[in-house]
Scaffold this motif. Structure first.
Motif, short mmCIF file in Angstrom:
data_model
loop_
_atom_site.label_atom_id
_atom_site.label_comp_id
_atom_site.label_asym_id
_atom_site.label_seq_id
_atom_site.Cartn_x
_atom_site.Cartn_y
_atom_site.Cartn_z
N ASN A 39 -8.89 -7.30 5.89
CA ASN A 39 -8.29 -7.74 7.34
C ASN A 39 -9.39 -6.91 8.18
OD1 ASN A 39 -6.36 -9.27 6.13
ND2 ASN A 39 -4.95 -7.66 6.50
N GLY A 56 2.17 -8.26 -8.82
CA GLY A 56 1.28 -8.43 -8.05
C GLY A 56 0.12 -9.09 -8.84
N ASP A 63 -10.67 -10.00 -6.54
CA ASP A 63 -9.93 -8.73 -7.03
C ASP A 63 -10.20 -8.10 -8.19
OD1 ASP A 63 -9.14 -8.91 -4.25
OD2 ASP A 63 -7.12 -9.38 -4.69
N ALA A 88 -3.88 -2.23 -4.09
CA ALA A 88 -4.07 -4.04 -3.85
C ALA A 88 -3.65 -3.73 -2.19
CB ALA A 88 -2.85 -4.55 -4.47
N GLU A 89 -2.74 -2.92 -1.87
CA GLU A 89 -2.68 -3.01 -0.08
C GLU A 89 -3.81 -2.39 0.52
OE1 GLU A 89 0.75 -0.50 -0.02
OE2 GLU A 89 2.37 -2.12 -0.69
N GLN A 90 -4.52 -1.55 0.15
CA GLN A 90 -5.67 -0.82 0.62
C GLN A 90 -6.81 -1.92 0.60
OE1 GLN A 90 -6.84 2.84 -1.20
NE2 GLN A 90 -4.81 3.43 -1.40
N GLN A 124 -0.30 -1.18 -6.98
CA GLN A 124 0.24 -1.78 -5.84
C GLN A 124 -0.46 -1.09 -4.49
OE1 GLN A 124 1.92 -4.53 -5.59
NE2 GLN A 124 1.91 -4.09 -3.13
N SER A 125 -0.57 0.15 -4.51
CA SER A 125 -1.14 0.84 -3.51
C SER A 125 -2.74 0.39 -3.26
CB SER A 125 -1.25 2.42 -3.53
OG SER A 125 -2.00 3.17 -2.77
N GLU A 131 2.62 1.82 -9.38
CA GLU A 131 2.68 2.23 -7.73
C GLU A 131 1.22 2.50 -7.52
OE1 GLU A 131 5.09 5.74 -7.93
OE2 GLU A 131 6.84 4.74 -8.14
N GLU A 180 -6.40 -5.13 0.43
CA GLU A 180 -6.09 -6.27 1.65
C GLU A 180 -6.11 -5.70 2.97
OE1 GLU A 180 -4.92 -9.86 2.96
OE2 GLU A 180 -5.43 -9.42 0.90
N ALA A 181 -5.91 -4.40 2.99
CA ALA A 181 -6.15 -4.01 4.57
C ALA A 181 -7.50 -4.06 5.09
CB ALA A 181 -5.52 -2.36 4.66
N THR A 182 -8.54 -3.41 3.81
CA THR A 182 -9.82 -3.36 4.42
C THR A 182 -10.42 -4.79 4.43
OG1 THR A 182 -9.99 -1.54 2.73
CG2 THR A 182 -12.07 -2.59 3.01
#
Length: 137
Positions: A85, A12, A41, A77-79, A74-75, A71, A81-83
């Motif tokens: 979007n 990542g 980021d 990073a996903e949060q 990664q979480s 972990e 990205e979702a924000t």
């Protein structure tokens, strides 16, 4: 196991720096500093993992702690990205609503009123002098 965990964290990131330094009474400080792929980021995802312990403690616990850190990273990073979007979708929606409001508030096109006179244009009479061009005729 150590490098497998580093690899999962590195997937990542653009880069991963691992620094070892010695401390008092034989302690070792390990710093794992990820460099995010995207510069925007950097502040949110570049939080380093810093562990200090004896060689024995690090041998026993480092891989597990690194796995937890990977972990969480990664979480995050996903949060993030979702924000992004969600915010992008909200911008598009607001833009569409603004365009619709502008269209609704724009004045209606005016159509010329029908003249009861005939459609021939009248020529102004020249009364002893020079004729000036009329921009409004």
């Amino acid at each position: 196991m150590f490098f497998q965990e580093l690899k999962s964290l590195l997937n990542g990131c653009a880069a991963l720096a691992v620094t070892l330094s010695s401390g008092r009474e034989g302690a070792i400080t390990v710093t794992v500093r990820p460099t995010p792929k995207d510069a925007k980021d950097a502040e949110a995802l570049a939080i380093p993992l810093v562990l200090t312990g004896t060689a024995e403690e690090l041998d026993a616990q480092f891989v597990g702690l690194l796995q937890s850190y990977a972990e969480e990273h990664q979480s995050l990073a996903e949060q993030l990205e979702a924000t992004r979007n969600i915010l992008e979708a909200a911008k598009k929606d607001a833009s569409k609503k603004a365009e619709g409001a502008i269209r609704k508030s724009a004045p209606a096109k005016m159509t010329p009123a029908a003249d009861d006179d005939n459609d021939e244009t009248e020529t102004p009479e020249v009364v002893g002098g020079q004729v000036e061009d009329n921009l409004f005729a």
